[in-house]
Scaffold this motif. Sequence first.
Motif, PDB file in Angstrom:
ATOM      1  N   GLN A 173      27.786   0.753   1.773  1.00 37.20           N
ATOM      2  CA  GLN A 173      27.780   2.043   2.491  1.00 37.20           C
ATOM      3  C   GLN A 173      26.689   2.770   2.537  1.00 37.20           C
ATOM      4  OE1 GLN A 173      31.140   4.789   1.439  1.00 37.20           O
ATOM      5  NE2 GLN A 173      30.568   6.240   2.903  1.00 37.20           N
ATOM      6  N   LYS A 174      25.977   3.203   3.598  1.00 31.57           N
ATOM      7  CA  LYS A 174      24.856   3.946   3.370  1.00 31.57           C
ATOM      8  C   LYS A 174      25.017   5.365   3.008  1.00 31.57           C
ATOM      9  CE  LYS A 174      22.611   1.711   7.412  1.00 31.57           C
ATOM     10  NZ  LYS A 174      22.264   1.930   9.162  1.00 31.57           N
ATOM     11  N   VAL A 175      23.847   5.897   2.064  1.00 27.95           N
ATOM     12  CA  VAL A 175      24.035   7.128   1.728  1.00 27.95           C
ATOM     13  C   VAL A 175      22.824   7.969   1.721  1.00 27.95           C
ATOM     14  CG1 VAL A 175      24.283   8.174  -0.624  1.00 27.95           C
ATOM     15  CG2 VAL A 175      25.412   6.150  -0.237  1.00 27.95           C
ATOM     16  N   ALA A 176      22.964   9.029   2.270  1.00 26.10           N
ATOM     17  CA  ALA A 176      21.908   9.898   2.434  1.00 26.10           C
ATOM     18  C   ALA A 176      21.130  10.231   1.127  1.00 26.10           C
ATOM     19  CB  ALA A 176      22.333  11.469   2.910  1.00 26.10           C
ATOM     20  N   GLY A 177      19.715  10.722   1.505  1.00 28.63           N
ATOM     21  CA  GLY A 177      18.938  10.829   0.059  1.00 28.63           C
ATOM     22  C   GLY A 177      19.124  11.922  -0.898  1.00 28.63           C
ATOM     23  N   GLU A 178      19.715  12.823  -0.294  1.00 33.75           N
ATOM     24  CA  GLU A 178      20.043  14.037  -1.401  1.00 33.75           C
ATOM     25  C   GLU A 178      21.487  13.615  -2.068  1.00 33.75           C
ATOM     26  OE1 GLU A 178      20.192  15.486   2.213  1.00 33.75           O
ATOM     27  OE2 GLU A 178      18.055  15.668   2.328  1.00 33.75           O
ATOM     28  N   GLN A 179      22.445  12.901  -1.205  1.00 34.25           N
ATOM     29  CA  GLN A 179      23.581  12.322  -1.825  1.00 34.25           C
ATOM     30  C   GLN A 179      23.370  11.516  -2.875  1.00 34.25           C
ATOM     31  OE1 GLN A 179      26.348  10.892   0.978  1.00 34.25           O
ATOM     32  NE2 GLN A 179      28.099  10.911  -0.534  1.00 34.25           N
ATOM     33  N   ALA A 180      22.343  10.453  -2.474  1.00 33.56           N
ATOM     34  CA  ALA A 180      21.923   9.425  -3.668  1.00 33.56           C
ATOM     35  C   ALA A 180      21.293  10.264  -4.830  1.00 33.56           C
ATOM     36  CB  ALA A 180      20.928   8.656  -2.903  1.00 33.56           C
ATOM     37  N   GLU A 181      20.683  11.207  -4.674  1.00 34.98           N
ATOM     38  CA  GLU A 181      20.143  11.912  -5.938  1.00 34.98           C
ATOM     39  C   GLU A 181      21.166  12.524  -6.859  1.00 34.98           C
ATOM     40  OE1 GLU A 181      17.120  14.672  -4.803  1.00 34.98           O
ATOM     41  OE2 GLU A 181      15.826  13.004  -3.823  1.00 34.98           O
ATOM     42  N   GLN A 182      21.907  13.328  -6.059  1.00 36.63           N
ATOM     43  CA  GLN A 182      23.290  13.742  -6.669  1.00 36.63           C
ATOM     44  C   GLN A 182      23.995  12.669  -7.336  1.00 36.63           C
ATOM     45  OE1 GLN A 182      26.147  15.516  -4.098  1.00 36.63           O
ATOM     46  NE2 GLN A 182      26.562  17.193  -5.254  1.00 36.63           N
ATOM     47  N   LEU A 183      24.445  11.811  -6.820  1.00 33.09           N
ATOM     48  CA  LEU A 183      25.243  10.603  -7.414  1.00 33.09           C
ATOM     49  C   LEU A 183      24.464  10.052  -8.620  1.00 33.09           C
ATOM     50  CD1 LEU A 183      26.690   8.655  -4.351  1.00 33.09           C
ATOM     51  CD2 LEU A 183      27.865   9.803  -6.159  1.00 33.09           C
TER      52      LEU A 183
ATOM     53  N   LEU B 128       0.764  -1.284  -0.064  1.00 34.10           N
ATOM     54  CA  LEU B 128       0.047   0.035  -0.095  1.00 34.10           C
ATOM     55  C   LEU B 128       0.812   1.240   0.059  1.00 34.10           C
ATOM     56  CD1 LEU B 128      -2.771  -0.976   2.455  1.00 34.10           C
ATOM     57  CD2 LEU B 128      -2.865  -1.172  -0.006  1.00 34.10           C
ATOM     58  N   PHE B 129       1.816   1.470   1.047  1.00 35.47           N
ATOM     59  CA  PHE B 129       2.303   2.561   1.010  1.00 35.47           C
ATOM     60  C   PHE B 129       3.771   2.433   1.725  1.00 35.47           C
ATOM     61  CE2 PHE B 129      -0.048   2.262   4.757  1.00 35.47           C
ATOM     62  CZ  PHE B 129       0.703   2.569   5.763  1.00 35.47           C
ATOM     63  N   PRO B 130       4.941   3.236   1.465  1.00 33.84           N
ATOM     64  CA  PRO B 130       6.193   2.822   1.851  1.00 33.84           C
ATOM     65  C   PRO B 130       6.415   3.432   3.278  1.00 33.84           C
ATOM     66  CG  PRO B 130       6.249   4.876   0.540  1.00 33.84           C
ATOM     67  CD  PRO B 130       4.739   4.333   0.268  1.00 33.84           C
ATOM     68  N   ILE B 131       7.067   2.245   4.062  1.00 30.52           N
ATOM     69  CA  ILE B 131       7.431   2.698   5.430  1.00 30.52           C
ATOM     70  C   ILE B 131       8.694   3.358   5.553  1.00 30.52           C
ATOM     71  CG2 ILE B 131       7.692   1.660   7.831  1.00 30.52           C
ATOM     72  CD1 ILE B 131       5.737  -0.385   6.980  1.00 30.52           C
ATOM     73  N   SER B 132       9.814   2.691   4.761  1.00 30.07           N
ATOM     74  CA  SER B 132      11.156   3.343   4.998  1.00 30.07           C
ATOM     75  C   SER B 132      11.907   3.035   3.626  1.00 30.07           C
ATOM     76  CB  SER B 132      12.117   2.620   6.085  1.00 30.07           C
ATOM     77  OG  SER B 132      12.168   1.338   5.617  1.00 30.07           O
ATOM     78  N   THR B 133      12.800   4.352   3.466  1.00 33.73           N
ATOM     79  CA  THR B 133      13.437   4.319   2.018  1.00 33.73           C
ATOM     80  C   THR B 133      14.932   4.460   2.455  1.00 33.73           C
ATOM     81  OG1 THR B 133      11.612   5.070   0.909  1.00 33.73           O
ATOM     82  CG2 THR B 133      13.743   5.282   0.063  1.00 33.73           C
ATOM     83  N   LYS B 134      15.849   3.803   2.087  1.00 31.42           N
ATOM     84  CA  LYS B 134      17.144   3.566   2.156  1.00 31.42           C
ATOM     85  C   LYS B 134      17.991   3.471   0.925  1.00 31.42           C
ATOM     86  CE  LYS B 134      16.900   1.544   7.030  1.00 31.42           C
ATOM     87  NZ  LYS B 134      16.959   0.471   7.841  1.00 31.42           N
ATOM     88  N   TYR B 135      19.304   4.242   1.017  1.00 31.19           N
ATOM     89  CA  TYR B 135      20.017   4.380  -0.048  1.00 31.19           C
ATOM     90  C   TYR B 135      21.241   3.720   0.141  1.00 31.19           C
ATOM     91  CZ  TYR B 135      16.823   7.581  -2.375  1.00 31.19           C
ATOM     92  OH  TYR B 135      15.577   7.945  -2.809  1.00 31.19           O
ATOM     93  N   VAL B 136      21.723   2.745  -0.556  1.00 34.17           N
ATOM     94  CA  VAL B 136      23.039   2.046  -0.102  1.00 34.17           C
ATOM     95  C   VAL B 136      24.013   2.046  -1.523  1.00 34.17           C
ATOM     96  CG1 VAL B 136      24.249  -0.045   0.656  1.00 34.17           C
ATOM     97  CG2 VAL B 136      22.219   0.798   1.381  1.00 34.17           C
TER      98      VAL B 136
END
Length: 96
Positions: free
Chosen positions: A63-73, A45-53
Amino acid sequence: MIIFGTKGYLYQLAILTFVCGQCGNPAAHTLRKRVTKFTLFFVPLFPISTKYVTQCTFCGAEQKVAGEQAEQLQSQAAGGYGGQAQGQPQQQPYQS
């Protein structure tokens, strides 16, 4: 009776080349997005969590990556600077 739970999805966003912080080798790294969704009667139905790696293809270190950094990459890979962008994210269920 109500059946509910969570289901995980794994999306590969891009492949980037840079030096690994774990092994020190210049290698390709995959940028992945992990999304956990709430399910009701096995329907997500809906997202609970979102993580970038990012994961090194040489040694396998993540290595974990922040959301803004993931968009930049991801935009950097789409621009052709150090990586290769994927056309559509590949949706793969994962076990947590």
